[in-house]
Scaffold this motif. Structure first.
Motif, mmCIF file in Angstrom:
data_model
loop_
_atom_site.group_PDB
_atom_site.id
_atom_site.type_symbol
_atom_site.label_atom_id
_atom_site.label_comp_id
_atom_site.label_asym_id
_atom_site.label_seq_id
_atom_site.Cartn_x
_atom_site.Cartn_y
_atom_site.Cartn_z
ATOM 1 N N LEU A 79 0.825 -1.207 0.000
ATOM 2 C CA LEU A 79 0.000 0.000 0.000
ATOM 3 C C LEU A 79 0.861 1.260 0.000
ATOM 4 O O LEU A 79 0.577 2.221 -0.725
ATOM 5 C CB LEU A 79 -0.925 0.000 1.220
ATOM 6 C CG LEU A 79 -2.168 -0.886 1.163
ATOM 7 C CD1 LEU A 79 -2.908 -0.829 2.484
ATOM 8 C CD2 LEU A 79 -3.087 -0.461 0.026
ATOM 9 N N ALA A 80 1.903 1.263 0.820
ATOM 10 C CA ALA A 80 2.793 2.419 0.862
ATOM 11 C C ALA A 80 3.538 2.598 -0.454
ATOM 12 O O ALA A 80 3.819 3.728 -0.867
ATOM 13 C CB ALA A 80 3.789 2.260 2.011
ATOM 14 N N LEU A 81 3.848 1.504 -1.123
ATOM 15 C CA LEU A 81 4.548 1.588 -2.402
ATOM 16 C C LEU A 81 3.686 2.246 -3.470
ATOM 17 O O LEU A 81 4.167 3.105 -4.224
ATOM 18 C CB LEU A 81 4.963 0.185 -2.852
ATOM 19 C CG LEU A 81 5.579 0.065 -4.248
ATOM 20 C CD1 LEU A 81 6.931 0.754 -4.297
ATOM 21 C CD2 LEU A 81 5.703 -1.399 -4.651
ATOM 22 N N ALA A 82 2.415 1.873 -3.564
ATOM 23 C CA ALA A 82 1.565 2.327 -4.664
ATOM 24 C C ALA A 82 0.771 3.583 -4.338
ATOM 25 O O ALA A 82 0.661 4.486 -5.177
ATOM 26 C CB ALA A 82 0.609 1.201 -5.064
ATOM 27 N N LEU A 144 15.344 4.141 1.355
ATOM 28 C CA LEU A 144 16.211 5.215 1.832
ATOM 29 C C LEU A 144 17.567 5.204 1.136
ATOM 30 O O LEU A 144 18.267 6.215 1.133
ATOM 31 C CB LEU A 144 16.421 5.093 3.342
ATOM 32 C CG LEU A 144 15.157 5.125 4.207
ATOM 33 C CD1 LEU A 144 15.515 4.970 5.673
ATOM 34 C CD2 LEU A 144 14.372 6.406 3.975
ATOM 35 N N MET A 145 17.929 4.082 0.536
ATOM 36 C CA MET A 145 19.224 3.944 -0.111
ATOM 37 C C MET A 145 19.169 4.272 -1.598
ATOM 38 O O MET A 145 20.153 4.735 -2.170
ATOM 39 C CB MET A 145 19.744 2.515 0.085
ATOM 40 C CG MET A 145 19.928 2.119 1.541
ATOM 41 S SD MET A 145 20.210 0.342 1.752
ATOM 42 C CE MET A 145 21.644 0.093 0.728
ATOM 43 N N GLY A 151 13.563 1.832 -8.337
ATOM 44 C CA GLY A 151 14.285 1.126 -7.286
ATOM 45 C C GLY A 151 13.471 0.929 -6.028
ATOM 46 O O GLY A 151 13.823 0.114 -5.169
ATOM 47 N N SER A 152 12.367 1.677 -5.913
ATOM 48 C CA SER A 152 11.516 1.516 -4.735
ATOM 49 C C SER A 152 10.832 0.153 -4.702
ATOM 50 O O SER A 152 10.320 -0.257 -3.658
ATOM 51 C CB SER A 152 10.464 2.627 -4.697
ATOM 52 O OG SER A 152 9.623 2.564 -5.843
#
Length: 329
Positions: A79-82, A144-145, A151-152
């Protein structure tokens, strides 16, 4: 002079004795090898320092906390990704739980094939051999990197945390306090629900990474979806995921760009394997449920037959007098 028959008999006896001796030596040497191997792995070593028993009540409570955190992470990470791409620090409390769990695991005894490993070296060897690397991938903060949006996707490695749920379901299936059939059904339906949820989020994320261009499924199939609420966006994506997962495929929503088509191919192929695994796993509990229902039905029919056959209602004194009067007029 010995006869030919006696010579052959003595030869057979000597060969049999030699073979039995060699067999006993091979068995004993094999047992020595196995015992030495277990000793080298730390199974026969004395208990180490600060080792926690895996059956201790305190550790079992901690184990349930980690399993609950894995459930939340399996839902929130896609959910946080999309749908919440700007949130980068919301999962830090969950990450701290799994950081702590990795450290604690190095001091928890392990039961492997009936051997209770309590030495520090044995615990370290068992954990570092496989599960350590899975847990390590699951705690690396890739978002964070890596600043790149593509890349997420690496943050989806957090879904590997759900491997902690398999021992929980396995323990519940063996527990006499739980119904094996219900636990198995919950396990397989949870797998199907998680898989549909993940693919719904990834499908919407692919359109978002292409900035909802003219070649995405959002702009062609559902125009204006990006301007609606998160609930409508998630529900539409989930509708596509489950209609594809159940092989219904209405066709009103379909992949349009190359990345969406590629993901659709991967999604369908993995779905075939997952469906075969779920159907194969559900066969045993559903068969047990049917056999239990048939056994219960047979018992009910048998009890009914006994009642109807052997139970006799004793007539009262008045009924007997009426019966006599009816006979003699």
């Amino acid at each position: 002079m010995k006869s030919k028959k006696s010579i052959m008999t003595s030869a057979v006896r000597s060969n049999t004795k030699t073979m039995s001796t060699q067999g006993s030596l091979s068995v004993s040497s094999h047992l020595d090898f196995v015992q030495g191997q277990y000793a080298n792995n730390g199974r026969d070593m004395p208990p180490g320092k600060c080792v926690i028993n895996h059956n201790a009540k305190g550790y079992i409570v901690w184990w349930y906390i980690v399993a609950f955190s894995a459930v939340i992470s399996g839902v929130f990470t896609p959910l946080a990704l999309a749908f919440f791409p700007g949130i980068r620090y919301a999962e830090i409390p969950l990450d701290c739980v799994f950081y702590t769990d990795m450290i604690v695991t190095f001091f928890v005894s392990v039961n492997v094939h009936g051997w209770n490993i309590r030495s520090n070296y044995g615990i370290f060897r068992e954990y570092i051999s496989f599960y350590f690397w899975i847990d390590l991938l699951a705690i690396i903060p890739f978002e964070l990197m890596i600043e790149d949006e593509w890349g997420s996707f690496l943050r989806l490695f957090r879904l590997l945390r759900l491997r902690r749920l398999f021992p929980l379901f396995k323990k519940a299936e063996k527990s006499p306090l739980c119904n094996y059939t219900l636990v198995s059904i919950c396990k397989y339906f949870s797998m199907a629900a998680y898989y549909g949820h993940w693919n719904a989020c990834i499908f919407y994320e692919l359109a978002r990474l292409n900035h909802f261009g003219s070649n995405t499924w959002v702009s062609i199939c559902v125009p204006g979806l990006e301007n609606r609420g998160i609930g409508a966006q998630y529900l539409t994506s989930l509708y596509w995921a489950f209609s594809t997962q159940t092989t219904v495929g209405y066709g009103d929503i379909s992949p349009q760009s190359d990345s969406e088509r590629l993901w659709g191919i991967i999604y369908v192929f993995v779905n075939l394997l997952l469906t075969a695994y779920i159907l194969g796993g559900l066969h045993t509990p559903l068969s047990n449920m049917r056999n239990h229902a048939q056994h219960l039905s047979n018992n009910v029919h048998a009890a009914t037959w006994r009642v109807e056959t052997f139970q006799k209602v004793t007539p009262t004194h008045t009924e007997r007098r009426r019966e006599r009067r009816g006979r003699w007029g």
